[in-house]
Scaffold this active site. Structure first.
Site, PDB file in Angstrom:
ATOM      1  N   SER A 261       0.843  -1.206   0.000  1.00 15.39           N
ATOM      2  CA  SER A 261       0.000   0.000   0.000  1.00 15.39           C
ATOM      3  C   SER A 261       0.868   1.242   0.000  1.00 15.39           C
ATOM      4  O   SER A 261       2.074   1.181   0.225  1.00 15.39           O
ATOM      5  CB  SER A 261      -0.907   0.002   1.225  1.00 15.39           C
ATOM      6  OG  SER A 261      -0.148   0.362   2.368  1.00 15.39           O
ATOM      7  N   LYS A 262       0.216   2.352  -0.234  1.00 11.66           N
ATOM      8  CA  LYS A 262       0.904   3.635  -0.242  1.00 11.66           C
ATOM      9  C   LYS A 262       1.580   3.864   1.112  1.00 11.66           C
ATOM     10  O   LYS A 262       2.670   4.389   1.198  1.00 11.66           O
ATOM     11  CB  LYS A 262      -0.127   4.729  -0.525  1.00 11.66           C
ATOM     12  CG  LYS A 262       0.409   6.127  -0.437  1.00 11.66           C
ATOM     13  CD  LYS A 262      -0.629   7.107  -0.915  1.00 11.66           C
ATOM     14  CE  LYS A 262      -0.517   8.493  -0.304  1.00 11.66           C
ATOM     15  NZ  LYS A 262       0.736   8.872   0.296  1.00 11.66           N
ATOM     16  N   ARG A 263       0.892   3.443   2.166  1.00 10.04           N
ATOM     17  CA  ARG A 263       1.456   3.659   3.508  1.00 10.04           C
ATOM     18  C   ARG A 263       2.768   2.914   3.728  1.00 10.04           C
ATOM     19  O   ARG A 263       3.633   3.389   4.437  1.00 10.04           O
ATOM     20  CB  ARG A 263       0.428   3.284   4.586  1.00 10.04           C
ATOM     21  CG  ARG A 263      -0.177   4.534   5.213  1.00 10.04           C
ATOM     22  CD  ARG A 263      -1.258   4.207   6.201  1.00 10.04           C
ATOM     23  NE  ARG A 263      -2.466   3.765   5.514  1.00 10.04           N
ATOM     24  CZ  ARG A 263      -3.161   2.684   5.860  1.00 10.04           C
ATOM     25  NH1 ARG A 263      -2.785   1.940   6.865  1.00 10.04           N
ATOM     26  NH2 ARG A 263      -4.258   2.361   5.177  1.00 10.04           N
ATOM     27  N   GLY A 265       5.047   2.492   1.552  1.00 12.20           N
ATOM     28  CA  GLY A 265       6.063   3.338   0.940  1.00 12.20           C
ATOM     29  C   GLY A 265       6.461   4.470   1.872  1.00 12.20           C
ATOM     30  O   GLY A 265       7.641   4.736   2.074  1.00 12.20           O
ATOM     31  N   ASP A 266       5.453   5.121   2.472  1.00 10.41           N
ATOM     32  CA  ASP A 266       5.741   6.234   3.384  1.00 10.41           C
ATOM     33  C   ASP A 266       6.532   5.730   4.596  1.00 10.41           C
ATOM     34  O   ASP A 266       7.497   6.343   5.031  1.00 10.41           O
ATOM     35  CB  ASP A 266       4.433   6.872   3.891  1.00 10.41           C
ATOM     36  CG  ASP A 266       3.637   7.487   2.737  1.00 10.41           C
ATOM     37  OD1 ASP A 266       4.254   7.768   1.690  1.00 10.41           O
ATOM     38  OD2 ASP A 266       2.419   7.671   2.885  1.00 10.41           O
TER      39      ASP A 266
END
Ligand code: GLU
Length: 511
Positions: A261-263, A265-266
């Site tokens: 998920s995008k999270r 990556g963060d």
């Protein structure tokens, strides 16, 4: 008869294209090119509530950056257009009517509140053969009432009428035969009168049919929709031209636990988008592979191997090689762990293999951002400098930390190296070294190295101490490429000037 290969990448412009979507586009493209087929880009923008401005342009730019070519699409045109679903309303209306007329679909008038109430009342409520007669639709209400509701402008949806207890077969090139019982399926909404738009399912199937799509290649998250899609092909009587299904393995978090998920990556500090994305609503910026300094070829190579392998241990593939080698047989069913360290490794490999003059071009903006006027240096000089250090770098921007000394003489000297290498008497040694260097006619690395080494040996000086003190004056610290390749490139005058400045400015420190 073998069908002509026509594949489509069909993103919804609801935000930036996720890196998993890029892999889907890539596999479609590889398969199309391998088979002399056609690659279609279809914009699936029927969900007006989720539309995000800028998303379509982002998709185009990302595919272009990566070299994933499109044959037919909004920008490219083609005989099967329009390629944007919001421009195909008339077409969908026609096909919705066809299903209604054939009794394969029906009108439903239940309001969202009524549906919510039902869901609250019945656990795992499903709108299907067992429940539909208890709902407000054209199967349960008298014909006059249905007509009155529609004529009166009541909002309605059209639902597919799924026959219960039938085996539905999805023949998937990666997963084999997937069978399910139709009773587990919902009478999915195909069309909403409120916005006069079809849902994803209807638009997707109608377009795949009309665009003569031969293979539907998409992420595993769409596998649960596939039985419904098979039933839609049947309901329309298009079974003979049903595409071959191919559901690609999920991209998993780096630890393999759950979907990427995008999270993630963060949290872990790597991009999950091909290009930087500026969210028009939140104003938030998400990092992209391009802006993070990845080379497009490295991203392609990295993505290609997330879910596919060549059947042996080769890892480096150009786009052309991928087009030759790619096959669904070597795609895994299991999800692919997103190993971003591997992504860095690929970037390193591509950077190191890049011709020095090309790399120098990419490096020029980095020079500028560090206050160096690149025009003050010969192009060959910049190329040689990056060539000497590229093996130590993963990204173009890393080149600066490794070769700044070729463009700026040291202004400070590494404390710990002074401690270790600069003793009482080192200045005297360096003065002797200057004399040795000044006496040289041939400044090439090949010629100068043995002269210096012989001088050290003849005096029984400590090789490590002398060479590191030498390096400290020239580079500013005790690291970098081979010393005589550095001095060869810097030139005799600059090298000697740096040693002199070192002698003036470096002083032994108490250990
Ligand atoms: N519009 C869908 C998406 O956003 C397409 C899925 C499919 O390929 O059928 O991915």
């Amino acid at each position: 008869m073998e069908r002509k290969v026509r594949v489509r990448f069909a993103p919804s412009p609801t935000g930036p294209l996720h890196i998993g979507g890029v892999r889907t586009a890539l596999y479609n493209y590889l398969f199309a090119r391998q088979n002399g087929g056609t690659m279609i880009l279809r914009i699936e923008d029927t969900d007006s509530t989720r539309f995000v401005p800028g998303a379509e342009a982002y998709i185009n730019e990302a595919l272009q950056w990566l070299g994933i070519g499109i044959d037919e699409g909004v920008r490219e045109g083609g005989q099967y257009g329009p390629y944007k679903q919001s421009e195909r309303r008339d077409i969908y209306r026609h096909y919705v009517k066809q299903l209604l007329d054939a009794g394969k679909a029906y009108y439903a008038f239940d309001t969202p509140e009524e549906l919510d109430a039902k869901r609250a009342e019945v656990q795992n409520f499903q709108y299907d053969a067992s429940t539909r007669l208890g709902m407000r639709n054209s199967l349960s209400l008298p014909a006059e009432e249905v007509k009155a509701l529609i004529d009166g402008g009541h909002k309605y949806v059209v639902r597919i009428k799924i026959e219960p207890n039938r085996e539905v077969l999805v023949n998937d090139l990666i997963r084999g035969e997937v069978r399910i019982n139709s009773s587990v399926l919902d009478d999915k909404v195909l069309y909403k009168s409120a916005d006069d738009l079809p849902t994803y399912h209807l638009a997707n199937i109608v377009d795949d049919h009309l665009m003569e799509v031969s293979h539907v290649i998409r992420g595993e998250e769409w596998l649960p929709s596939a039985p419904l899609h098979v039933l839609l092909y049947e309901a329309f009587g298009w079974t003979d031209t049903m595409p071959q299904w191919v559901h690609l393995p999920l991209l998993l978090k780096p630890d393999g636990k759950g979907k990427l998920s995008k999270r993630d990556g963060d949290r872990l500090g790597f991009p999950v988008f091909p290009l930087e994305w500026h969210d028009p609503k939140s104003g938030e910026t998400s990092s992209g592979y391009r802006e993070a300094g990845y080379l497009n070829k490295a991203v392609i190579n990295f993505l290609a191997l997330l879910g596919w392998n060549p059947g042996d241990d080769r890892e480096m593939f150009s786009m052309d090689e991928l087009i030759k080698e790619f096959s669904f047989e070597h795609c895994s069913k299991k999800g692919a762990k997103f190993d971003y360290e591997k992504g860095k490794w690929f970037n390193h490999e591509y950077l190191a293999a890049m011709p020095d003059d090309e790399l120098a071009e990419l490096f020029k903006p980095v020079l500028a951002s560090n206050g160096v006027d690149a025009t003050a240096f010969a192009p060959e000089y910049i190329a040689k400098a990056v060539g000497l250090v590229k093996n130590r770098c993963n990204f173009v921007k890393d080149l600066w930390a490794n070769c700044a000394f070729f463009f700026k003489a040291p202004e400070a000297y590494a404390e710990k190296d002074i401690k270790k290498r600069w003793k009482e008497g080192t200045d005297k040694l360096m003065n002797e070294l200057i004399a040795v260097l000044e006496g040289m006619d041939d400044w090439s690395a090949e010629a100068s190295e043995p002269v210096v080494l012989d001088w050290i040996k003849a005096h029984e000086y400590h090789m490590g101490n002398v060479m590191n003190a030498f390096r400290l004056t020239v580079v500013g610290e005790c690291k970098g490429p081979h010393m005589f390749l550095i001095t060869e490139l810097l030139g005799k005058d600059e090298t000697i000037a740096r040693i002199k400045r070192g002698i003036e400015n470096i002083h032994p420190v108490e250990a």
